[in-house]
Write a protein that holds these residues in place. Structure first.
Motif, PDB file in Angstrom:
ATOM      1  N   ARG A  24       0.810  -1.216   0.000  1.00 41.40           N
ATOM      2  CA  ARG A  24       0.000   0.000   0.000  1.00 41.40           C
ATOM      3  C   ARG A  24       0.842   1.263   0.000  1.00 41.40           C
ATOM      4  NH1 ARG A  24      -3.984  -2.458   4.488  1.00 41.40           N
ATOM      5  NH2 ARG A  24      -4.773  -4.066   3.094  1.00 41.40           N
ATOM      6  N   ALA A  25       1.993   1.239   0.623  1.00 39.07           N
ATOM      7  CA  ALA A  25       2.847   2.424   0.691  1.00 39.07           C
ATOM      8  C   ALA A  25       4.164   2.054   1.338  1.00 39.07           C
ATOM      9  CB  ALA A  25       2.176   3.520   1.512  1.00 39.07           C
ATOM     10  N   SER A  26       5.187   2.853   1.053  1.00 36.22           N
ATOM     11  CA  SER A  26       6.468   2.662   1.742  1.00 36.22           C
ATOM     12  C   SER A  26       6.380   3.327   3.114  1.00 36.22           C
ATOM     13  CB  SER A  26       7.593   3.309   0.941  1.00 36.22           C
ATOM     14  OG  SER A  26       7.473   4.723   1.017  1.00 36.22           O
ATOM     15  N   THR A  58       8.497   5.395   4.313  1.00 35.85           N
ATOM     16  CA  THR A  58       8.863   6.811   4.146  1.00 35.85           C
ATOM     17  C   THR A  58       7.633   7.642   3.803  1.00 35.85           C
ATOM     18  OG1 THR A  58      10.905   5.985   3.186  1.00 35.85           O
ATOM     19  CG2 THR A  58      10.441   8.343   2.904  1.00 35.85           C
ATOM     20  N   TYR A  59       6.879   7.151   2.844  1.00 34.58           N
ATOM     21  CA  TYR A  59       5.677   7.879   2.423  1.00 34.58           C
ATOM     22  C   TYR A  59       4.651   7.919   3.548  1.00 34.58           C
ATOM     23  CZ  TYR A  59       1.581   9.013  -0.514  1.00 34.58           C
ATOM     24  OH  TYR A  59       0.455   9.583  -1.057  1.00 34.58           O
TER      25      TYR A  59
END
Ligand SMILES: Cc1cc2nc3c(=O)[nH]c(=O)nc-3n(C[C@H](O)[C@H](O)[C@H](O)COP(=O)(O)OP(=O)(O)OC[C@H]3O[C@@H](n4cnc5c(N)ncnc54)[C@H](O)[C@@H]3O)c2cc1C
Lengths: 758, 299
Positions: free
Chosen positions: B256-258, B260-261
């Motif tokens: 879904r996302a890193s 960091t993000y």
């Protein structure tokens, strides 16, 4: 030149049953005594099979059959390359490879038994880097590739399944002489067709004939596939498709029908297979191919495209299937509907240990077009020219020469550009964080044989018997319009007998946006034969010459004396069989001068090309990278439109699918080649609430070589330029193009905040 | 016991739980999860969806009581919740689709204990408590003490959640919930944050801030609250609170996302939730859902 008749919008006859839930789909079907099937899939994406022990599975009470490669004929099958067996034998090559199939009293029991099968493997390094797989020292996905039966035009060699090049003039020399040269590299991730209906199959043998109900887009190919792999005559196989709950290409090709038929034969019972949503992601040998696209264009100051070089690498996954033509198709889309003086594009289709790619709505086009159209905007920026103006100067028109030497007849590329710009109000003031992007694309019509019968019933109604397949696009549902026009009847007067290989003539199926194009011609020809018979019968009956008769509103009457008439119902009710059959002449692909091209699979020219321009207005949330598409203007040259409601519907759906591909839809793989998001929670389709305002204009040009009464196709083109148009709008807001597809919020955010370029 | 029974009273339900059954309300987590193969359905289920009274929303001087069977749709359309417990309406309106909101219950959301559940952060910021019926009588606990990990709570298997209680809100209270979502419906929070503030004479006298999908459980972030409390709620304080929330996050890397993000987005959604809460406390109109009405760039 045929003129478009006045056509009133026609509401398809299968709509109500589908919307109300009354419609029957394959999974709704149950036969007395039926068993349930489950598959045992590969436990590793790449491994040698050492042994398969089915004893524990067979011993489970309620299990009726466990089949492996030993239980079916040792036959290789495929599309352009016969590289696959029903059941993996020496090796498994992707996570969805089928090792065994079980039939049991319940689906749960079958799943339990499948889990009890003991498979021993020697695990091999997964070959997931499809670009690296082409290197000379790479390990092979198919060690025996040289022995495979393959279409020799493909250029199969090791892990390179297909190589295609398009060469026109001397691109290197032209590039060297260009005023401006722009180079780009884009990477598109894989994606899915994601139909609402997970596939289902029911097989039942009566004597030595098998009837298979299947949710397929291509019943005749399914019939051939069963006959070939089970080594029985095609005449012993009947495929029936109940209502189909969508396919978007993913239900093209022969898939699982033979496994279920083999289980039914082994158990002497009807057997039913219904996929879970997860299986619908993991098991089909069909997804949109990942692609690496490198483009270089040279232009003169005034925007003339003097040279295009390109190199494309496509991920074919583990097996060929019907996707052998992808390298060539992608190469054509890397050229696009533009006038380019010199071209040199190479395109490679490589094997890997990932899910096989296969036709998904306009295979190869949305990704290649997304790359090319952003590249065109980069070129416009380098030329300090408005991107719409660059397209205005370079889009193909009548008399222009395509990349492989095809000379175009009258086409509406430029008109679609102006129409889209006009609809979206190109150039107007926009709020901050909004921008408009424009993209153009094209798609061929495929001329293939197709057939239909039209018969009149005793009550004066008609029945169309066709081999064509209704995948939800409405193409088959629109056939009555064409028959009714030829016969002076109402479209509502026709029923359709379809999706049964024992009824209609052979048809390629619902693929290639060609049902109206080809089967439409067949229906017109069949209806015309019926018309001739009616005129003969009425001339006899009314004792006048055929030339004096008018056929309209279900009645044949004598010109000038309308009282002297006979109705179609009267003639049909006499008991005289009134039938017609048709196939129509298959239009030939335009001539090409492709002496420099390799990998010629018949797509180096585009027959009756469909042209599209879409413009998208988007809004960017700078803090998060979330993009909202607010408005799409879609202008299409699909020839003369048969049914406006149906055609509009294809654009609404296609644009929404295009938005998904642009922003959110991707199948991601882990390092071993396993899908990371095989479900609808993390494979993000767009929803109805995400749909923007979509405005449509049809550029109705009576294209030479088109289908019935000037019609082309419309199923696939609508999603071709959508990602490119959205990409160009995003690039305006971000200051540079996003070079990965889908352009997810995180990727957009990284581009804004200077994160690592992937 | 095995199989399925439908309870007509809380007592019947608690008895069934004591005999080993799992409660099922709307089934949108339990049944859908089983279909997806996450975990198979329990052998014994007790349907609680028809127990009279558990679907009521009751306002008292002490606050508002939400029966466990209150649906997300009912929350969204309740005037008092929209007005005074706005963050909860911000959350429930985002849950799934129309069908999910009609079928899914507040109690199911709370007891499923997903770190990405949408009502969790608002309930924490609004000071929610949960009341359970147990074989030995009723028990009430702060929601802060309920969730211990993904799918894990301090409630015993024989305890039935009957209601969630939110204390009466002071004058000039504002709250909001914002989540990062990639599409408008059928989403799961990638990250989310809720804030509730009380203003007095232009100053923030109390601030509650909680983050969603950024740790194994939904949790309050004290450092963020401190950064805001006592300030006028201006940009520097809001930014400091947002940064504190991002620092407190323990984001993961997945499809879904890193991480960091996620961490960067933790700051964004917290900032938006705090801003919307302050604006609402001041009587400004920030339409529900705040996720939509705070979209766009912050300046
Ligand atoms: C398509 C879809 C979209 C969704 N979108 C969202 C979303 O956006 N945000 C979000 O937060 N959630 C979402 N969900 C999850 C779910 O809908 C919600 O969590 C919902 O509130 C669950 O309520 P329910 O009544 O259906 O729970 P159920 O499935 O009935 O129960 C959930 C769990 O709680 C337990 N339980 C239920 N009631 C009690 C009780 N009274 N006492 C003790 N234990 C109990 C059950 O045993 C079970 O373990 C979505 C679900 C689906 C299917």
């Amino acid at each position: 030149m045929t003129m478009a008749p006045e056509r009133t919008p026609f509401i398809r006859s299968d709509g109500k049953e589908k919307v109300t839930g009354a419609g029957r789909y394959t999974a709704d079907l149950n036969l007395t005594g039926q068993l349930h099937a489950k598959f045992r899939y590969a436990d590793h994406p790449h491994a040698r099979i050492l042994s398969i022990d089915t004893a524990a599975a067979r011993a489970l009470p309620g299990v009726f059959a466990v089949l492996t490669w030993e239980d079916v004929p040792d036959v290789l099958y495929g599309g352009s390359v016969n590289d696959r067996r029903l059941f993996a034998k020496e090796k498994v090559r992707w996570e969805g490879d089928i090792v065994a199939a079980v039939a049991a009293r319940t689906a749960d029991l079958a799943a339990e038994a499948a889990g009890l099968i003991d498979v021993r493997y020697e695990v091999l390094p997964p070959l997931t880097d499809f670009a690296a797989n082409a290197e000379a020292d790479a390990q092979l996905v198919h060690e025996a590739w040289a022995d495979y039966e393959a279409d020799e035009n493909l250029g199969l060699s090791g892990n390179i399944l297909g190589h295609s090049s398009i060469v026109k003039g001397d691109a290197d020399a032209a590039m060297a002489g260009a005023d401006v040269v722009v180079k780009s590299r884009y990477v598109a991730d894989a994606s899915q067709g994601a139909p609402i209906e997970p596939r289902a199959i029911v097989a039942d043998w009566q004597g030595d004939k098998v009837t298979v109900w299947s949710s397929t887009q291509v019943p005749f190919a399914a019939r051939s596939g069963i006959a070939h792999t089970l080594n029985i005559p095609e005449s012993q196989v009947r495929i029936i498709v109940p209502l189909l709950g969508g396919g978007f290409g993913s239900k093209c090709d022969f898939h699982f029908e033979a496994h279920v038929a083999a289980l039914a034969r082994a158990t002497r019972r009807p057997v039913k297979l219904v996929f879970s949503r997860r299986e619908e992601f993991l098991a089909p040998d069909h997804r949109r191919e990942g692609m690496i696209i490198e483009l270089e264009t040279g232009a003169s100051r005034d925007g003339r495209l003097v040279a295009r070089r390109g190199r494309l690498i496509l991920d074919k996954g583990a097996y060929c299937g019907e996707g052998g033509f992808f390298a060539q198709m992608a190469a054509m889309h890397a050229c696009g509907p533009y006038q380019i003086d010199a071209v040199n594009v190479d395109s490679y289709l490589n094997y890997s240990n990932q899910q096989p790619s296969g036709s998904i709505r306009a295979p190869t086009a949305p990704q290649a077009c997304w790359a090319l159209e952003q590249h065109m905007d980069e070129l416009a920026a380098a030329l300090e020219m408005d991107p719409a103006e660059l397209r205005r100067r370079t889009l193909i028109g009548e008399g222009d020469e395509g990349p492989a030497g095809q000379v175009f007849e009258e086409i509406g590329a430029k008109q679609t550009l102006e129409a889209a710009l006009d609809m979206i109000g190109y150039g107007r003031e926009l709020p901050e964080d909004e921008a408009i992007g424009v993209a153009c694309g094209w798609w061929p019509s495929f001329g293939v044989p197709s057939g239909a019968y039209v018969k009149l019933n005793r009550d004066g109604t008609g029945t169309i018997v066709t081999g064509a397949m209704e995948s939800g696009t409405g193409a088959v549902m629109g056939l009555p319009l064409l028959a009714a026009e030829a016969l002076g009847m109402k479209a509502e007067d026709f029923s359709i007998l379809y999706q049964d290989t024992d009824a209609g003539p052979w048809d390629m199926g619902s693929s290639g946006s060609q049902t109206t194009f080809n089967n439409g011609r067949a229906v017109v020809e069949a209806a015309t034969e019926v018309r001739e018979k009616l005129l003969d019968l009425a001339a006899d009956d009314l004792e006048v010459s055929r030339d004096d008769l008018v056929l309209a509103d279900g009645t044949l009457s004598v010109k000038g004396s309308p009282d002297s008439s006979v109705t179609i119902a009267t003639l049909a009710g006499s008991g005289e069989p009134i039938l017609g059959k048709g196939s129509g002449d298959v239009p030939e692909a335009p001539a090409v001068d492709a002496s420099g091209c390799v990998g010629r699979l018949g797509l180096e020219s585009f027959l009756a090309p469909q042209l599209i321009t879409q413009a998208a207005r988007v809004k960017l949330d700078r803090d998060t990278g979330v993009i909202r598409v607010l408005e799409v203007a879609a202008a299409h040259d699909s020839g003369v439109i048969v049914n406006r409601i149906g055609a509009d519907g294809q654009v609404y759906g296609g644009v929404l699918m295009g938005i998904g591909q642009a922003l959110s839809e991707a199948t991601w793989f882990d390092d071993e080649g396993r899908q990371l998001n095989p479900g609808l929670l993390d494979y993000k389709l767009q929803t109805a609430s995400d749909a923007p305002e979509i405005n449509i204009r049809w550029v109705e040009i009576d294209t030479p070589n088109a289908g019935p009464n000037g019609g082309k196709g419309v199923g696939e083109p609508p999603s071709v330029p959508t990602p490119g148009a959205i990409g160009n709008a995003i690039a305006k807001l971000v200051g540079r193009p996003i070079d990965r597809l889908p352009m997810t919020p995180e990727r957009v955010w990284e581009a804004i905040h200077g994160g690592p370029e992937e | 016991m095995t199989g399925y029974i439908r309870a007509n009273t809380v007592e019947e339900a608690v008895a069934a739980l004591a005999a080993g059954a799992r409660p099922i309300a709307g089934g949108t987590d339990l049944v859908v999860g089983a279909r997806q193969g996450k975990q198979s359905l329990p052998d014994a289920l007790v349907g609680i969806h028809r127990i009279p009274g558990l679907g009521a929303i009751t306002e008292t001087d002490a606050g508002i009581d939400l029966g466990t069977l209150v649906s997300h749709a009912a929350i969204v359309s309740h005037p008092a919740i929209r007005e005074r417990y706005t963050a909860l309406a911000d959350a429930s309106v985002l849950v799934g689709s129309h069908a999910t909101r009609a079928q899914g219950t507040l109690g199911g959301n709370v007891m499923h204990a997903s770190p990405a559940m949408d009502t969790g952060a608002p309930l924490l910021c609004l000071g929610g408590t949960a009341t359970f019926a147990t074989p030995s009588g009723d028990r009430t606990t702060d929601l802060v003490d309920l969730w211990t990990g993904p799918g894990e709570t301090t409630a015993g298997p024989d305890e039935l959640l009957v209601a969630v209680h939110l204390p009466a809100s002071a004058q000039a209270t504002g709250s909001a919930y914002v989540r990062l979502q990639y599409r408008r419906h059928m989403e799961i929070a990638v990250v989310g944050a809720a804030a509730a503030v009380i203003l007095d004479g232009g100053a923030v006298t109390r601030a509650a801030i909680a983050i969603t999908a950024l740790a194994p459980v939904i949790r309050r972030v004290e450092s963020a609250e401190q950064a805001l409390t006592g300030t006028s709620g201006g940009a520097p304080a809001v930014e400091a609170a947002a940064q504190a929330a991002a620092d407190a996050a323990r984001p993961i890397d997945d499809v879904r996302a890193s991480a960091t993000y996620r961490r960067a987005m933790a700051a964004v959604v917290t900032r938006r939730a705090v801003q919307a809460a302050i604006a609402r406390a001041r009587g400004e109109e920030i339409p529900i859902p705040a996720t939509e009405s705070t979209q766009g760039s912050w300046r």
